[in-house]
Scaffold this active site. Structure first.
Site, mmCIF file in Angstrom:
data_model
loop_
_atom_site.group_PDB
_atom_site.id
_atom_site.type_symbol
_atom_site.label_atom_id
_atom_site.label_comp_id
_atom_site.label_asym_id
_atom_site.label_seq_id
_atom_site.Cartn_x
_atom_site.Cartn_y
_atom_site.Cartn_z
ATOM 1 N N LYS A 1 -44.229 13.686 44.617
ATOM 2 C CA LYS A 1 -42.927 13.135 44.241
ATOM 3 C C LYS A 1 -42.491 12.134 45.307
ATOM 4 O O LYS A 1 -43.115 12.001 46.353
ATOM 5 C CB LYS A 1 -41.867 14.244 44.126
ATOM 6 C CG LYS A 1 -42.220 15.399 43.180
ATOM 7 C CD LYS A 1 -42.239 14.991 41.728
ATOM 8 C CE LYS A 1 -42.587 16.182 40.832
ATOM 9 N NZ LYS A 1 -42.800 15.762 39.423
ATOM 10 N N SER B 1 -45.575 12.160 35.780
ATOM 11 C CA SER B 1 -44.242 12.265 36.381
ATOM 12 C C SER B 1 -43.939 11.168 37.385
ATOM 13 O O SER B 1 -42.780 10.982 37.758
ATOM 14 C CB SER B 1 -44.084 13.624 37.064
ATOM 15 O OG SER B 1 -44.940 13.736 38.179
#
Length: 321
Positions: free
Chosen positions: A174, A104
């Site tokens: 993230k 990701s």
């Protein structure tokens, strides 16, 4: 000097003339230590001991009894214990290693990378800033359905003291896009905007769009919350995919473990994780800067009529008097 060896006294050297009977003849022992003729063996040994002390103390193995050093193998458990304690303290308060389990964050981070996370600054009240790559605990349901690792006892112990990345903790990594007070949005076909400023995002995975798979906003980020997105936008279940949750996709600041600062492993991928320049562009902080000023302006507006009324009353009172 031979250990434990002591020489006897030498015969006085014959010289012409008569010696003063009140002055003993000067002699030297075999070590060159001045002595006197007729000195006893005990006196010679005492002089030799004095010479040893002048040279730095008794030799190893001499009869004076030097303290014996501990064996390395006896000291080893103590050294290991101290090392483990230091590792635990570093992992708890300073730096912790984390393993990247997914794609990701490509291409910034690859699956299997080990990153070092700064855990010290949050202890001093520091909060995540725009552009930082952060590790945070699952805010609630983000990792549902993901396989749960089953580490053995050794892996659990090494993870506990920080010598291995944690395999049991449910953590995510993230990039912070917006912080408390920011307005964030992204329309299909357009860029991500923070406080009306379009972000230039060279870190996005090649071929991805900023948000075409999941447009959002505009939203205002609540207090003590952040908005996060993965760099591989079309392969990241980030804040956009949790807008229907109780928290609206925002991550609580108290869930943030720390900022990822460096890729430590593998060695050929060593790199620092700096904040991209786009988050420093002029005007991006404008909205946040207005927020603290707004209460002050409202307070001033409310106080002005009271001050004028009081001034008029005081002036009128003096005139009447």
């Amino acid at each position: 000097m031979a250990v434990g060896a002591r020489s006897g006294h030498d015969e006085p050297e014959e010289r012409p003339g008569k010696l003063d009977e009140s002055t003993p003849a000067v002699t030297h022992d075999s070590a060159g230590t001045p002595g006197t003729a007729g000195a006893t063996g005990a006196e010679g040994a005492e002089r030799a001991d004095d010479a040893e002390m002048a040279e730095g103390g008794p030799s190893v193995g001499s009869g004076t009894g030097q303290k014996k050093q501990r064996s390395f193998w006896k000291e080893l458990p103590l050294l290991i214990g101290i090392a483990l304690l230091l590792a635990l303290l570093i992992k708890t308060f300073l730096v912790q290693a984390f393993s990247i389990p997914s794609d990701s964050m490509q291409n910034t981070l690859q699956r299997g990378d080990r990153v070092l996370v700064d855990k010290l600054t949050p202890w001093f009240g520091s909060e995540p800033e725009r552009g930082e790559v952060v590790v945070f605990h699952d805010p609630g349901g983000w990792l549902d359905g993901e396989p749960t690792p089953n580490p053995n006892a050794v892996q659990k112990f090494l993870s506990f003291i920080g010598l291995m990345p944690s395999a049991e903790e449910k953590d995510l990594i993230k990039r912070t896009i917006a912080v408390a007070g920011d307005t964030v949005e992204c329309k299909k076909g357009g860029p991500v905007k923070v406080n009306g400023k379009a972000l230039v995002e060279p870190y996005i995975f090649p071929g991805d769009t900023p948000c075409d798979d999941q447009p959002f906003g505009p939203f205002k980020v609540p207090k003590d919350r952040i908005w996060v997105m993965g760099d591989h936008r079309q392969n990241s279940q980030d804040s956009r995919y949790h807008m229907a949750d109780a928290r609206g996709g925002f991550v609580p600041v108290d869930k943030v473990v720390g900022r990822a600062v460096v890729v430590a492993w593998p060695i050929n991928r060593w790199a620092t994780l700096s904040v991209p320049d786009t988050f420093d562009q002029p005007g991006i902080n404008a909205a946040a800067a207005v927020l603290p000023a707004a209460p002050a302006a409202m307070g001033l507006a409310g106080a002005l009529p009271i001050v004028l009324w009081r001034r008029r009353r005081l002036t009128g009172g003096r005139t009447a008097g």
